[in-house]
Design a protein around this motif. Structure first.
Motif, PDB file in Angstrom:
ATOM      1  N   ALA A  66       5.427  12.329  -8.134  1.00  0.00           N
ATOM      2  CA  ALA A  66       4.750  12.222  -6.825  1.00  0.00           C
ATOM      3  C   ALA A  66       5.746  11.859  -5.719  1.00  0.00           C
ATOM      4  CB  ALA A  66       3.670  11.156  -6.911  1.00  0.00           C
ATOM      5  N   ASN A  67       5.498  12.381  -4.530  1.00  0.00           N
ATOM      6  CA  ASN A  67       6.329  12.021  -3.364  1.00  0.00           C
ATOM      7  C   ASN A  67       5.601  10.982  -2.525  1.00  0.00           C
ATOM      8  OD1 ASN A  67       8.476  13.946  -3.775  1.00  0.00           O
ATOM      9  ND2 ASN A  67       6.922  15.499  -3.332  1.00  0.00           N
ATOM     10  N   LEU A  68       6.350   9.994  -2.096  1.00  0.00           N
ATOM     11  CA  LEU A  68       5.763   8.947  -1.251  1.00  0.00           C
ATOM     12  C   LEU A  68       5.581   9.491   0.163  1.00  0.00           C
ATOM     13  CD1 LEU A  68       4.972   5.912  -1.128  1.00  0.00           C
ATOM     14  CD2 LEU A  68       7.291   5.487  -0.302  1.00  0.00           C
ATOM     15  N   ALA A 101      11.232  -0.805  -2.981  1.00  0.00           N
ATOM     16  CA  ALA A 101      12.036  -0.203  -4.058  1.00  0.00           C
ATOM     17  C   ALA A 101      11.552  -0.718  -5.413  1.00  0.00           C
ATOM     18  CB  ALA A 101      13.516  -0.540  -3.847  1.00  0.00           C
ATOM     19  N   THR A 102      11.270  -2.023  -5.508  1.00  0.00           N
ATOM     20  CA  THR A 102      10.770  -2.588  -6.767  1.00  0.00           C
ATOM     21  C   THR A 102       9.427  -1.966  -7.132  1.00  0.00           C
ATOM     22  OG1 THR A 102      11.844  -4.665  -6.219  1.00  0.00           O
ATOM     23  CG2 THR A 102      10.165  -4.766  -7.936  1.00  0.00           C
ATOM     24  N   ALA A 103       8.552  -1.859  -6.135  1.00  0.00           N
ATOM     25  CA  ALA A 103       7.215  -1.314  -6.384  1.00  0.00           C
ATOM     26  C   ALA A 103       7.311   0.119  -6.905  1.00  0.00           C
ATOM     27  CB  ALA A 103       6.391  -1.349  -5.095  1.00  0.00           C
ATOM     28  N   LEU A 104       8.145   0.929  -6.284  1.00  0.00           N
ATOM     29  CA  LEU A 104       8.253   2.337  -6.705  1.00  0.00           C
ATOM     30  C   LEU A 104       8.856   2.438  -8.107  1.00  0.00           C
ATOM     31  CD1 LEU A 104       9.360   4.019  -3.355  1.00  0.00           C
ATOM     32  CD2 LEU A 104       7.173   4.279  -4.547  1.00  0.00           C
ATOM     33  N   ARG A 105       9.879   1.605  -8.364  1.00  0.00           N
ATOM     34  CA  ARG A 105      10.494   1.623  -9.702  1.00  0.00           C
ATOM     35  C   ARG A 105       9.454   1.279 -10.765  1.00  0.00           C
ATOM     36  NH1 ARG A 105      14.489  -1.580  -8.414  1.00  0.00           N
ATOM     37  NH2 ARG A 105      13.579  -3.419  -9.404  1.00  0.00           N
ATOM     38  N   ASN A 127       0.858  -1.178   0.000  1.00  0.00           N
ATOM     39  CA  ASN A 127       0.000   0.000   0.000  1.00  0.00           C
ATOM     40  C   ASN A 127       0.893   1.226   0.000  1.00  0.00           C
ATOM     41  OD1 ASN A 127      -3.040  -0.816   0.635  1.00  0.00           O
ATOM     42  ND2 ASN A 127      -1.646  -2.268   1.601  1.00  0.00           N
ATOM     43  N   LEU A 128       0.583   2.152  -0.894  1.00  0.00           N
ATOM     44  CA  LEU A 128       1.409   3.356  -1.018  1.00  0.00           C
ATOM     45  C   LEU A 128       0.518   4.588  -0.977  1.00  0.00           C
ATOM     46  CD1 LEU A 128       3.429   2.004  -4.051  1.00  0.00           C
ATOM     47  CD2 LEU A 128       4.350   2.289  -1.754  1.00  0.00           C
ATOM     48  N   TRP A 129       0.946   5.577  -0.202  1.00  0.00           N
ATOM     49  CA  TRP A 129       0.232   6.855  -0.138  1.00  0.00           C
ATOM     50  C   TRP A 129       1.156   7.917  -0.720  1.00  0.00           C
ATOM     51  CZ3 TRP A 129      -0.303   2.940   3.284  1.00  0.00           C
ATOM     52  CH2 TRP A 129      -1.589   2.602   3.730  1.00  0.00           C
ATOM     53  N   PHE A 130       0.637   8.669  -1.715  1.00  0.00           N
ATOM     54  CA  PHE A 130       1.431   9.728  -2.357  1.00  0.00           C
ATOM     55  C   PHE A 130       0.845  11.105  -2.036  1.00  0.00           C
ATOM     56  CE2 PHE A 130       2.331   6.002  -5.030  1.00  0.00           C
ATOM     57  CZ  PHE A 130       3.710   6.071  -5.080  1.00  0.00           C
ATOM     58  N   THR A 141       6.669  -7.098 -11.936  1.00  0.00           N
ATOM     59  CA  THR A 141       6.718  -8.013 -10.791  1.00  0.00           C
ATOM     60  C   THR A 141       5.377  -7.965 -10.065  1.00  0.00           C
ATOM     61  OG1 THR A 141       9.025  -7.379 -10.581  1.00  0.00           O
ATOM     62  CG2 THR A 141       8.079  -8.593  -8.736  1.00  0.00           C
ATOM     63  N   PHE A 142       4.905  -6.741  -9.805  1.00  0.00           N
ATOM     64  CA  PHE A 142       3.579  -6.553  -9.187  1.00  0.00           C
ATOM     65  C   PHE A 142       2.554  -6.565 -10.322  1.00  0.00           C
ATOM     66  CE2 PHE A 142       6.450  -5.187  -6.004  1.00  0.00           C
ATOM     67  CZ  PHE A 142       5.849  -5.570  -4.827  1.00  0.00           C
ATOM     68  N   GLN A 143       1.646  -7.555 -10.284  1.00  0.00           N
ATOM     69  CA  GLN A 143       0.818  -7.780 -11.474  1.00  0.00           C
ATOM     70  C   GLN A 143      -0.355  -6.824 -11.621  1.00  0.00           C
ATOM     71  OE1 GLN A 143       0.755 -10.703  -9.181  1.00  0.00           O
ATOM     72  NE2 GLN A 143       2.404 -11.947 -10.038  1.00  0.00           N
ATOM     73  N   TRP A 144      -0.882  -6.316 -10.484  1.00  0.00           N
ATOM     74  CA  TRP A 144      -2.081  -5.479 -10.564  1.00  0.00           C
ATOM     75  C   TRP A 144      -1.933  -4.259  -9.672  1.00  0.00           C
ATOM     76  CZ3 TRP A 144      -5.981  -6.697 -13.931  1.00  0.00           C
ATOM     77  CH2 TRP A 144      -5.963  -7.989 -14.482  1.00  0.00           C
ATOM     78  N   LEU A 145      -2.505  -3.154 -10.132  1.00  0.00           N
ATOM     79  CA  LEU A 145      -2.573  -1.949  -9.300  1.00  0.00           C
ATOM     80  C   LEU A 145      -4.044  -1.626  -9.027  1.00  0.00           C
ATOM     81  CD1 LEU A 145      -0.974   1.300  -8.933  1.00  0.00           C
ATOM     82  CD2 LEU A 145      -3.197   1.457 -10.060  1.00  0.00           C
ATOM     83  N   PHE A 146      -4.356  -1.294  -7.772  1.00  0.00           N
ATOM     84  CA  PHE A 146      -5.709  -0.865  -7.392  1.00  0.00           C
ATOM     85  C   PHE A 146      -5.615   0.526  -6.796  1.00  0.00           C
ATOM     86  CE2 PHE A 146      -5.841  -5.370  -7.703  1.00  0.00           C
ATOM     87  CZ  PHE A 146      -7.065  -5.622  -8.287  1.00  0.00           C
ATOM     88  N   ASN A 147      -6.454   1.398  -7.311  1.00  0.00           N
ATOM     89  CA  ASN A 147      -6.472   2.793  -6.873  1.00  0.00           C
ATOM     90  C   ASN A 147      -7.490   2.905  -5.739  1.00  0.00           C
ATOM     91  OD1 ASN A 147      -6.684   5.536  -6.663  1.00  0.00           O
ATOM     92  ND2 ASN A 147      -6.833   5.906  -8.871  1.00  0.00           N
TER      93      ASN A 147
END
Ligand SMILES: Cc1cc2nc3c(=O)[nH]c(=O)nc-3n(C[C@H](O)[C@H](O)[C@H](O)COP(=O)(O)OP(=O)(O)OC[C@H]3O[C@@H](n4cnc5c(N)ncnc54)[C@H](O)[C@@H]3O)c2cc1C
Length: 443
Positions: free
Chosen positions: A373-375, A357-361, A300-303, A319-325
């Motif tokens: 965007a800033n995390l 790090a992988t997720a952000l890349r 989970n990431l908050w920007f 690597t991460f197959q799906w993104l949910f907003n």
């Protein structure tokens, strides 16, 4: 009210069993070892942001008929928003966006014409999907002892189509790599989800936290019918004598007697409850030892700003197959997204820092807005025992609801539902255990 049926476990399976039995007038007593209900499908408040977070994004489908029935019974079906027709967006690493949208046509044309019109496939790939659709319509028998990869290759699906489409579906539905996942199970999922009707193909996304979808409403339903639901009550063992289960022993030493017991705990947790001799001697209980887990990792990431307008998307080749907003899905002013990595065997031991790090890349590769965007905050959730690993070898070992021990019934997503470990499988298994008890006249 005397306890007719004692249910161990308050996930989807146990709660479905409890609701179904209460509906039919049985006295139900449901226990869960945790301080909360919901098991592997739950939500909680993130202490830093105050946002609702699921233990992992859960997707429902129109073909989840038993689940839809359960949610209708407890009055929460409107908390899951079903699409009007199946629509999925895919993103490539270069930011190219494409869409697969089904049409309002009878099955299978709703899907096949959706594929033909979609920009997600090359002309050759569209022909390959049509070929698979034709073979599903003609073939009556399921693929025997094949992995998903072997089956898709047999059906002439190219490597790129597998990587960019089928693999994403397989890993999402079966939580396992196509090279070892059971082709028969995948074929069944495709038939039910994609080739039955446009209504069954729709995706349903909870518009509230997962626990709010069913946990309290199901517990309230059981209580309103005179039953009991208790958290923080761990069962330590089953009381079995002369081939009959007479109740349970709690970790506190307390015993609760019941006419029937439904175990709705995961396979590996059942092992600890069974008398050792029974586990060793009774082939019915063999899968308790043989089923292996498959993990899921969610980040989970908050920007500080929105990174996409899409509600969700499949990330091809990531690597991460799906993104949910999540902000958009919940209708909140939160720039909160969740990334999902299913079938995560290779990554489960990685450090949270490396995963982040992988997720952000990847986010910056796929979503140009993420570069600006800033995390603000992140939360990594590793579910090591998310599901069982559905290889073809274990399929025939999955046990039915009725056990060789009188008065003992099994439920759970790992039992013989003919489905992968899903909400729908769990709910069906709870209903099956309830029906078996009623049919056996044990109340
Ligand atoms: C991250 C993640 C994402 C997923 N995504 C999807 C999805 O998109 N769609 C989908 O359909 N499915 C999805 N699933 C699968 C789905 O969550 C499970 O199949 C389902 O929740 C299993 O329910 P269950 O009731 O069988 O088991 P559980 O939810 O595991 O419930 C078992 C309960 O038993 C309790 N228990 C265990 N031992 C004892 C004991 N000794 N005494 C008392 N209580 C005990 C546990 O505390 C637990 O609450 C996902 C799973 C995960 C983890």
């Amino acid at each position: 009210m005397p306890v007719d049926v004692l249910v161990i476990g308050g996930g989807f399976a146990g709660l479905a069993a409890g609701v179904a039995l209460s509906e039919r007038g049985c006295g139900v007593h449901l226990l869960d070892q945790k301080s909360y209900l919901g098991g592997r499908a739950r939500s909680f408040l993130d202490p830093t942001t105050g946002s609702l977070v699921d233990n992992g994004q859960h997707i429902f489908m129109g073909c989840y008929h038993a689940t839809i029935r359960l949610l209708s019974t407890i009055g929460t079906l409107d908390r899951v928003r079903f699409q009007e027709r199946l629509t999925v967006h895919f993103l490539d690493r270069n930011g190219r966006l494409s869409r697969l949208e089904c049409l309002d046509l009878p099955s299978p044309w709703h899907l096949l014409l959706g594929v033909i019109r979609s920009g997600s496939f090359t002309f050759r790939e569209k022909l390959e999907v049509l070929r698979l659709g034709r073979s599903l319509r003609r073939q009556k028998e399921s693929p025997d002892r094949l992995s998903v990869r072997e089956w898709l290759c047999e059906l002439g699906q190219s490597e790129t189509l597998q990587r960019n489409f089928w693999d994403l579906l397989c890993i999402a539905a079966l939580n396992e790599d196509p090279s070892i996942a059971n082709a028969a199970l995948f074929e069944r999922v495709l038939r039910l989800a994609l080739f039955t009707s446009p209504a069954d193909s729709r995706l349903g996304i909870p518009r509230v936290g997962l626990s709010e979808v069913y946990v309290d409403a199901a517990a309230d339903y059981i209580r309103a019918k005179g039953g009991q639901v208790e958290c923080g009550r761990a069962v330590a063992g089953l009381l079995v004598s002369e081939g009959q289960c007479r109740g349970v022993r709690l970790s506190t030493g307390e015993q609760i007697e019941a006419e029937s017991v439904v175990s709705a705990v995961p396979s590996f947790q059942l092992a600890a409850l069974l008398p050792g001799e029974m586990l060793r001697r009774e082939p019915y209980f063999a899968p308790v030892v043989f089923l292996r887990p498959a993990p899921i990792i969610s980040i989970n990431l908050w920007f500080d700003r929105a990174i996409t307008d899409l509600e969700f998307a499949g990330l091809r080749g990531a690597t991460f197959q799906w993104l949910f907003n999540k902000g958009k899905i919940f209708g909140l002013d939160e720039n909160h997204v969740s990334l999902v990595l299913s079938g995560a065997h290779r990554y489960i031991a990685s450090s949270k820092e490396d995963l982040l790090a992988t997720a952000l890349r990847e986010l910056r590769d796929f979503f140009p807005e993420a570069r600006k965007a800033n995390l603000v905050h992140s939360l990594v959730i590793k579910e090591r025992f998310a599901t069982f690993s559905p290889t073809w070898e274990v399929e025939e070992l999955r046990p039915t609801a009725r056990t060789p021990v009188r008065g003992l019934y099994l439920a759970g997503d790992w039992t013989a539902t003919g489905l992968p470990a899903t909400i729908e499988g769990a709910v069906q298994s709870g209903y099956a255990a309830a029906s078996a008890i009623m049919d056996d006249g044990r109340t």
